[in-house]
Design a protein around this motif. Structure first.
Motif, mmCIF file in Angstrom:
data_model
loop_
_atom_site.group_PDB
_atom_site.id
_atom_site.type_symbol
_atom_site.label_atom_id
_atom_site.label_comp_id
_atom_site.label_asym_id
_atom_site.label_seq_id
_atom_site.Cartn_x
_atom_site.Cartn_y
_atom_site.Cartn_z
ATOM 1 N N GLU A 280 17.856 -22.222 110.875
ATOM 2 C CA GLU A 280 17.724 -22.136 109.426
ATOM 3 C C GLU A 280 16.946 -20.874 109.059
ATOM 4 O O GLU A 280 15.853 -20.624 109.574
ATOM 5 N N VAL A 281 17.531 -20.071 108.177
ATOM 6 C CA VAL A 281 16.928 -18.807 107.765
ATOM 7 C C VAL A 281 16.807 -18.803 106.245
ATOM 8 O O VAL A 281 17.756 -19.177 105.545
ATOM 9 N N THR A 282 15.663 -18.397 105.737
ATOM 10 C CA THR A 282 15.463 -18.273 104.299
ATOM 11 C C THR A 282 15.743 -16.841 103.863
ATOM 12 O O THR A 282 15.197 -15.894 104.423
ATOM 13 N N LEU A 283 16.621 -16.711 102.878
ATOM 14 C CA LEU A 283 16.969 -15.410 102.310
ATOM 15 C C LEU A 283 16.391 -15.336 100.906
ATOM 16 O O LEU A 283 16.609 -16.239 100.089
ATOM 17 N N ASP A 284 15.672 -14.260 100.635
ATOM 18 C CA ASP A 284 14.905 -14.158 99.395
ATOM 19 C C ASP A 284 15.372 -12.956 98.584
ATOM 20 O O ASP A 284 15.152 -11.816 98.958
ATOM 21 N N GLY A 285 16.042 -13.227 97.467
ATOM 22 C CA GLY A 285 16.485 -12.163 96.570
ATOM 23 C C GLY A 285 15.623 -12.031 95.337
ATOM 24 O O GLY A 285 16.032 -11.370 94.366
ATOM 25 N N SER A 286 14.420 -12.643 95.369
ATOM 26 C CA SER A 286 13.574 -12.647 94.173
ATOM 27 C C SER A 286 13.008 -11.279 93.837
ATOM 28 O O SER A 286 12.513 -11.065 92.732
ATOM 29 N N TRP B 297 25.450 -14.364 98.219
ATOM 30 C CA TRP B 297 25.190 -13.906 99.589
ATOM 31 C C TRP B 297 26.466 -14.044 100.414
ATOM 32 O O TRP B 297 27.136 -15.081 100.353
ATOM 33 N N THR B 298 26.806 -13.013 101.184
ATOM 34 C CA THR B 298 27.948 -13.073 102.092
ATOM 35 C C THR B 298 27.519 -12.561 103.463
ATOM 36 O O THR B 298 26.691 -11.647 103.573
ATOM 37 N N ASP B 299 28.102 -13.158 104.502
ATOM 38 C CA ASP B 299 27.730 -12.849 105.883
ATOM 39 C C ASP B 299 28.918 -12.232 106.610
ATOM 40 O O ASP B 299 30.031 -12.780 106.566
ATOM 41 N N ASP B 300 28.705 -11.107 107.282
ATOM 42 C CA ASP B 300 29.815 -10.449 107.973
ATOM 43 C C ASP B 300 30.316 -11.263 109.160
ATOM 44 O O ASP B 300 31.439 -11.057 109.625
ATOM 45 N N LEU B 301 29.525 -12.204 109.660
ATOM 46 C CA LEU B 301 29.968 -13.057 110.761
ATOM 47 C C LEU B 301 30.630 -14.335 110.275
ATOM 48 O O LEU B 301 31.071 -15.159 111.080
ATOM 49 N N GLY B 302 30.680 -14.527 108.958
ATOM 50 C CA GLY B 302 31.419 -15.646 108.406
ATOM 51 C C GLY B 302 30.639 -16.922 108.178
ATOM 52 O O GLY B 302 31.211 -17.926 107.741
ATOM 53 N N ASP B 303 29.337 -16.933 108.477
ATOM 54 C CA ASP B 303 28.552 -18.130 108.194
ATOM 55 C C ASP B 303 28.464 -18.353 106.686
ATOM 56 O O ASP B 303 28.388 -17.398 105.902
ATOM 57 N N THR B 304 28.468 -19.612 106.272
ATOM 58 C CA THR B 304 28.432 -19.950 104.855
ATOM 59 C C THR B 304 26.995 -19.935 104.338
ATOM 60 O O THR B 304 26.106 -20.571 104.923
ATOM 61 N N ILE B 305 26.782 -19.216 103.244
ATOM 62 C CA ILE B 305 25.459 -19.118 102.623
ATOM 63 C C ILE B 305 25.605 -19.509 101.163
ATOM 64 O O ILE B 305 26.476 -18.990 100.467
ATOM 65 N N THR C 103 18.352 -21.127 101.686
ATOM 66 C CA THR C 103 18.184 -21.375 103.110
ATOM 67 C C THR C 103 19.537 -21.757 103.678
ATOM 68 O O THR C 103 20.257 -22.579 103.096
ATOM 69 N N ALA C 104 19.886 -21.163 104.815
ATOM 70 C CA ALA C 104 21.189 -21.426 105.416
ATOM 71 C C ALA C 104 21.071 -21.359 106.932
ATOM 72 O O ALA C 104 20.268 -20.584 107.465
ATOM 73 N N PRO C 105 21.855 -22.171 107.643
ATOM 74 C CA PRO C 105 21.894 -22.067 109.109
ATOM 75 C C PRO C 105 22.739 -20.867 109.523
ATOM 76 O O PRO C 105 23.900 -20.745 109.127
ATOM 77 N N LEU C 106 22.160 -19.979 110.310
ATOM 78 C CA LEU C 106 22.875 -18.804 110.809
ATOM 79 C C LEU C 106 23.018 -18.918 112.319
ATOM 80 O O LEU C 106 22.070 -19.272 113.021
ATOM 81 N N SER C 107 24.196 -18.592 112.808
ATOM 82 C CA SER C 107 24.487 -18.693 114.228
ATOM 83 C C SER C 107 23.822 -17.567 115.004
ATOM 84 O O SER C 107 23.376 -16.560 114.432
#
Length: 650
Positions: free
Chosen positions: A233-239, A253-261, A268-272
């Motif tokens: 689980e990773v927290t991404l902060d755009g504040s 948010w978009t991930d080049d590896l295709g994980d859903t955010i 917060t999203a799980p990243l592989s």
């Protein structure tokens, strides 16, 4: 839907109204096309959703309120007598050959948030009445030329009065504030005028504005897969994203590896496992968007309890505890890229007399342990081939020897008096394989040994497994590529990344070793992908800015910056990072540059980095000096386009 249905009926019947006047103090929704003019007064409110015609003026007077949401408007907008007008969208001036005029007077307030304005735009005001005209992100398209970004309409206010100007065309000192600015994405070309009747003169203020919308995706991160389950689980902060005079309405948010955010300011999203380049795109309430990328590296946590580790990247050193080995015979490290399995090298053995000897006695008795290595065996020599070995040369259960069976290419843990035998055969096929052999805490007999091949537990059968105890001696020190002090079982091929742990590793930990690559690869991590600078022609250089370079992966990042633009300077131009942050200063020498936009890419490269190369785009705007030009036909402050060089003069 109601307005759409009405519009369809309007278009079907081709119904046009010559003029509309309201002075009844109520709210009206205007969904049809008028051909002449719209006039509202009193405390009336009108919401305009459609418009057209060829000679149309809109008048808002006497405490009225006007909201323009859409439509096409031909000649002018007049707001006066304490009225309020708000323009959200629309097309202004494109249906007529005459100028489009905006008139504000008598303490009125006109705010323009959008729309497309073409032709010559004249702004009329009257002295001393404190009327206000503000542009927030309007799109000026005049003369058909795209000069996007040259002038800011972010804050354009019409207030007060200037000194009297004669109509003889002479340049006069007007006394107001008149400055150019930088705007992201606006188009303003041909003419923008402010004109007053007679000798009266209004004051046009064009103020510098910062970039209206800047995305901030937060810092680069390296996180560990704490549960060793393949993601974290990773927290991404755009504040930290900013919007000047507007509101941010979406964070995507978009991930080049295709994980859903999920979308949102802080998510917060799980990243592989892996190196992710994640893009944050923020959008404001006027439809302007800005992207920024951030690097997120998800790594497995280090496996604990390592006692010894020979990576064979440079030599036979033990990088964990100092049990440094020695090459015997013709054993040597090979560093040919693409051939080694882990790190930057491997040991090559000839199957005759090559081996690596060490001073390490190994884990003795019945203590828990894991021994593991990568190996590539070049073929069947007709006898067992030893990957690693230590312990007694004789005595039941006294040895710990990991061999390739010369009969079928399976794995044997030969301990004396009994063996643990793997079921997978043919492992002398010239391909890389991983072997791990464990003995648990509290184990007593050979049958407690587990063999793992290529990350998975092998079906293991035992010779005297339930009767032969494990009691490893310290007779022969730990050696790689032969057994019994270099007397038997020479290995023909390559061995890489030999490790010893003082516990039995778990299935998950052993499987995780399969994901390890030829190097714990470095990753170029950058704090910013865009830098913006503003300067004035013949003025001082813009203030220096900084960004950071960091190794967001493993190993060592040897980075350097290249650029071919003489007016940009970076310091330092190179560096080495094993995880620390290196700060790079960007400065300018603008001497000799003319006014306008400049842009260049700083290329940050590191040949061993997974994401080599990366770019930082440097944007420089140099505002030109402003010449005041007064046409002879009427007193004005006129902004005009000098077509021969596309420069703009005041």
């Amino acid at each position: 839907m109601k307005r759409l249905a009405l519009l369809i009926i309007i278009l079907t019947l081709a119904r046009f109204v010559n003029a509309t006047t309201w002075n009844d103090g109520v709210v009206h929704d205007l969904d049809y096309i008028i051909d002449s003019y719209l006039q509202i007064s009193g405390t009336t409110t009108v919401n305009v959703y459609a418009g057209g015609g060829t000679t149309k003026w809109i008048y808002s007077q006497h405490n009225s309120k006007l909201n323009i949401f859409d439509g096409t408007f031909g000649e002018g907008l007049s707001v006066g007598d304490n009225s309020v007008a708000i323009v959200h969208s629309g097309i202004f001036g494109s249906q007529t050959n005459t100028d489009f005029c905006i008139v504000v007077n008598d303490q009125s307030i006109t705010t323009i948030y959008g729309g497309t304005y073409s032709g010559t735009i004249r702004l009329y005001g009257y002295p001393g009445d404190s009327s206000t005209l503000e542009f927030h992100g309007a799109n000026f398209q005049i003369g058909g030329q795209d000069v996007s970004g040259l002038i800011d309409a972010e804050e354009l206010a019409l207030t007060g009065a200037l000194s009297t100007v004669t109509s003889d065309g002479a340049v006069r000192s007007y006394g107001g504030v008149l400055t150019g600015a930088l705007q992201d994405g606006s188009i303003l070309n041909n003419m923008l005028e402010i004109t007053c009747a007679g000798e009266n003169q209004a004051n046009l203020i064009l103020t510098p504005a910062p970039i209206p919308l800047v995305a901030d995706a937060g810092p680069n991160q390296t996180v560990k897969d704490i549960n060793n389950d393949g993601s974290e689980e990773v927290t991404l902060d755009g504040s930290g994203s900013t919007s000047i005079g507007r509101s941010i309405v979406s964070w995507v948010w978009t991930d080049d590896l295709g994980d859903t955010i999920p979308d949102g300011e802080i998510v917060t999203a799980p990243l592989s496992l892996g190196v992710h380049t994640i893009t944050l795109t923020v959008t404001d309430d006027h439809g302007l968007s800005d992207p920024e990328t951030v690097g997120i590296t998800v790594v497995r946590p280090p496996i604990t309890s390592m006692i010894a580790h020979w990576p064979f990247d440079l030599d036979a050193s033990d990088i964990e505890s100092g049990f440094h080995g020695s090459f015997e015979g013709g054993a040597a490290v090979t560093n040919t890229p693409g051939e080694y399995r882990i790190g930057t090298g491997m040991v090559t053995l000839d199957g005759v007399d090559d081996r690596v000897s060490t001073p390490y006695a190994g884990i003795s008795g019945a203590a828990a342990r894991t021994t593991c290595a990568w190996f590539k065996c070049d073929g069947d020599t007709g006898y067992h081939q030893s990957i690693l070995s230590y312990g007694g040369a004789s005595g039941s259960g006294s040895a710990w020897r990991i061999w390739i069976n010369g009969n079928d290419g399976s794995i044997i843990n030969a301990m004396g008096g009994g063996n643990a035998n793997g079921a997978t055969t043919g492992l002398y096929d010239g391909q890389w394989h991983h072997i791990a052999v464990t003995f648990p805490d509290g184990g007593t007999h050979i049958q407690d040994v587990k063999i793992y091949v290529d990350g998975y537990e092998d079906s293991t059968w035992y010779t005297n497994g339930d009767t032969q105890t494990v009691n490893t001696f310290a007779d022969n020190a730990f050696e790689i590529g032969m057994a019994n002090g270099g007397t038997i079982a020479p290995f023909d091929g390559n061995i890489d990344d030999v490790r010893v742990y003082d516990r039995a590793l778990t299935d998950t930990e052993i499987l995780a070793m399969q994901d390890e690559r030829p190097i714990s690869d470095p990753v170029i991590g950058l704090s910013d992908s865009n830098l913006y600078f503003l300067s004035e022609l013949s003025g001082p250089n813009p203030v220096d800015q900084v960004f950071s370079v960091q190794n967001s992966g493993g190993g060592t990042l040897n980075w350097q910056i290249s650029e071919s633009i003489s007016w940009v300077n970076v310091s330092p131009g190179s560096g080495v990072s094993t995880g620390q942050t290196d700060t790079v200063t960007v400065s300018f020498d603008t001497a000799g540059l003319t006014g306008g936009f400049y842009s260049c890419d700083l290329i940050i490269s590191s040949p061993d980095a997974i994401n080599n190369p990366q770019l930082v785009t440097v944007n420089l705007y140099i505002a030109e000096a402003h010449d005041l030009i007064v046409p002879s036909e009427y007193p004005t402050i006129r902004r005009h386009h000098r077509s021969q060089d596309s420069r703009f003069l005041w």
